[in-house]
Design a protein around this motif. Structure first.
Motif, mmCIF file in Angstrom:
data_model
loop_
_atom_site.group_PDB
_atom_site.id
_atom_site.type_symbol
_atom_site.label_atom_id
_atom_site.label_comp_id
_atom_site.label_asym_id
_atom_site.label_seq_id
_atom_site.Cartn_x
_atom_site.Cartn_y
_atom_site.Cartn_z
ATOM 1 N N TRP A 116 3.551 -1.021 0.050
ATOM 2 C CA TRP A 116 2.357 -1.694 -0.460
ATOM 3 C C TRP A 116 1.934 -1.154 -1.821
ATOM 4 N N ASP A 117 2.298 0.085 -2.120
ATOM 5 C CA ASP A 117 1.997 0.636 -3.442
ATOM 6 C C ASP A 117 2.811 -0.059 -4.527
ATOM 7 N N ASN A 121 -4.821 -1.477 -0.221
ATOM 8 C CA ASN A 121 -5.799 -1.945 0.761
ATOM 9 C C ASN A 121 -5.213 -2.962 1.738
ATOM 10 N N LEU A 122 -4.015 -3.443 1.420
ATOM 11 C CA LEU A 122 -3.367 -4.432 2.285
ATOM 12 C C LEU A 122 -2.239 -3.800 3.101
ATOM 13 N N LYS A 123 -2.325 -2.497 3.300
ATOM 14 C CA LYS A 123 -1.269 -1.792 4.027
ATOM 15 C C LYS A 123 -0.988 -2.424 5.381
ATOM 16 N N ASP A 169 -4.223 7.151 9.322
ATOM 17 C CA ASP A 169 -5.549 6.586 9.060
ATOM 18 C C ASP A 169 -6.626 7.256 9.903
#
Length: 282
Positions: free
Chosen positions: A126-127, A133-135, A29
C-alpha cells in the motif's frame, strides 16, 4: 502452459498466506509489536527474483526447501541432514564469507518511497501506491482472490484417516507465522517473524564461534557458551517437532541413500539453496 495436477499444497499455502497476512497486520495495528511494528524487509526486486530462481533450483536437487530439509531430519532422513550441511555452508559464505560483497552489490538496488525524513525504506504494497490508510482494503482484495481458490478445494470436506487435512494444516501454519511475529518481538526484541536461511546461518555461527552475529536482533547468553539470537533457536525446534509428529503417526524411520551420487546431489542442492536463500533475503 503450466499443468498442475494437484493443487492441494497450493491451496494450503494460500490459506496459510491469507491467515498470516491478516493476523500479522492485525497484531501490528493492536500495538502488540512495539513502535517498530513488523520488521519488513527492503524490496530488492533483482535480488528477490534471481535469488528465488536459484533457491528453487536448489530445492529440486536437495529434495526440500529450507524448512523441508530441517523437518525431514526429524523424520529420520540422513539425506536431509547432508542437504542442510550444504545449505549452511553457502549461507555462511554468502553472509560472512567471500560471497558477501557480491550479495551486497546485487541487493543494492532497492525500491524506497519518498526522501529525507519522509522516506519509507521498506515499503509495503500500500505504500507503493501512497495509500497507507487503505491498508486493509489492499488486504481485503488479496484475501478475496485467495478465498475462491481455497474454497474450491473443499476445506470443510472429509478429513483424512491419518494426520491433518490440508485445510487444518494451512490454518495452523498461518497461525504459527502470526505467533512467530509476536514471540520474536516479545523474546527476540524485534518482530522478525519466521524464516530459515538467516536463522540457520545464525545457529551455525553460534555453534562455531559462540556468536550468532545477528546485527539487528537482541542476543542472549545460551548456557554460558555465547550469544545466540531468538530466531536461531527455532532451528532446533523444527526437527524436534517433526520427530515428535513422525513418532506419533508411526512414520519415523531412519533412512539413507544407497548411492553416493544421491548424497552428492542433495549436498550440492543444499549449497545452491544457500546462495539463493541468502540473495533473496530468506
Amino acid at each position: 502452459m503450466i499443468f498442475v495436477n494437484d493443487m492441494t499444497l497450493l491451496r494450503a499455502w494460500l490459506l496459510a498466506l491469507g491467515v498470516a497476512i491478516i493476523g500479522s497486520n492485525l497484531i501490528e495495528d493492536m500495538n502488540l509489536l512495539g513502535d517498530e511494528g513488523l520488521a519488513r524487509q527492503a524490496f530488492a526486486p533483482i535480488a528477490a527474483i534471481v535469488g528465488g530462481y536459484i533457491f528453487g533450483l536448489g530445492i529440486v536437487m536437495a529434495g526440500g526447501c529450507g524448512s523441508g530439509v530441517l523437518y525431514k531430519q526429524g523424520e529420520g532422513q540422513f539425506a536431509a541432514f547432508i542437504a542442510t550441511v550444504g545449505f549452511a555452508f553457502t549461507l555462511i559464505m554468502s553472509y560472512h564469507g567471500p560471497l558477501a560483497p557480491v550479495m551486497k552489490w546485487i541487493k543494492s538496488y532497492k525500491v524506497s518511497i519518498g526522501s529525507g525524513d519522509d522516506a519509507i525504506p521498506n515499503p509495503a504494497l500500500w505504500d507503493l501506491f501512497n495509500a497507507p490508510n487503505l491498508k486493509w482494503l489492499f488486504i481485503a482484495i488479496i484475501v478475496a482472490i485467495i478465498i475462491p481458490v481455497v474454497w474450491k478445494g473443499g476445506p470443510l470436506g472429509k478429513q483424512p484417516k491419518k494426520g491433518w487435512s490440508w485445510s487444518l494444516g494451512g490454518l495452523l501454519v498461518g497461525l504459527v507465522i502470526v505467533l512467530a511475529w509476536w514471540t520474536s518481538y516479545q523474546w527476540g526484541g524485534r518482530a522478525r517473524g519466521l524464516s530459515f536461511s538467516g536463522p540457520l546461518s545464525e545457529m551455525v555461527t553460534f555453534l562455531l564461534m559462540g556468536d550468532s552475529m545477528a546485527k539487528n536482533d537482541q542476543m542472549f547468553s545460551f548456557a554460558g557458551y555465547g550469544s545466540i539470537s531468538w530466531s536461531a533457536l527455532y532451528i532446533i525446534g523444527v526437527p524436534i517437532g517433526a520427530f515428535l509428529s513422525a513418532r506419533g503417526l508411526s512414520e519415523f524411520k531412519l533412512t539413507a541413500p544407497k548411492q553416493v551420487d544421491e548424497l552428492l546431489r542433495v549436498f550440492f542442492g543444499g549449497m545452491v539453496m544457500g546462495v539463493g536463500g541468502a540473495l533473496a533475503g530468506g
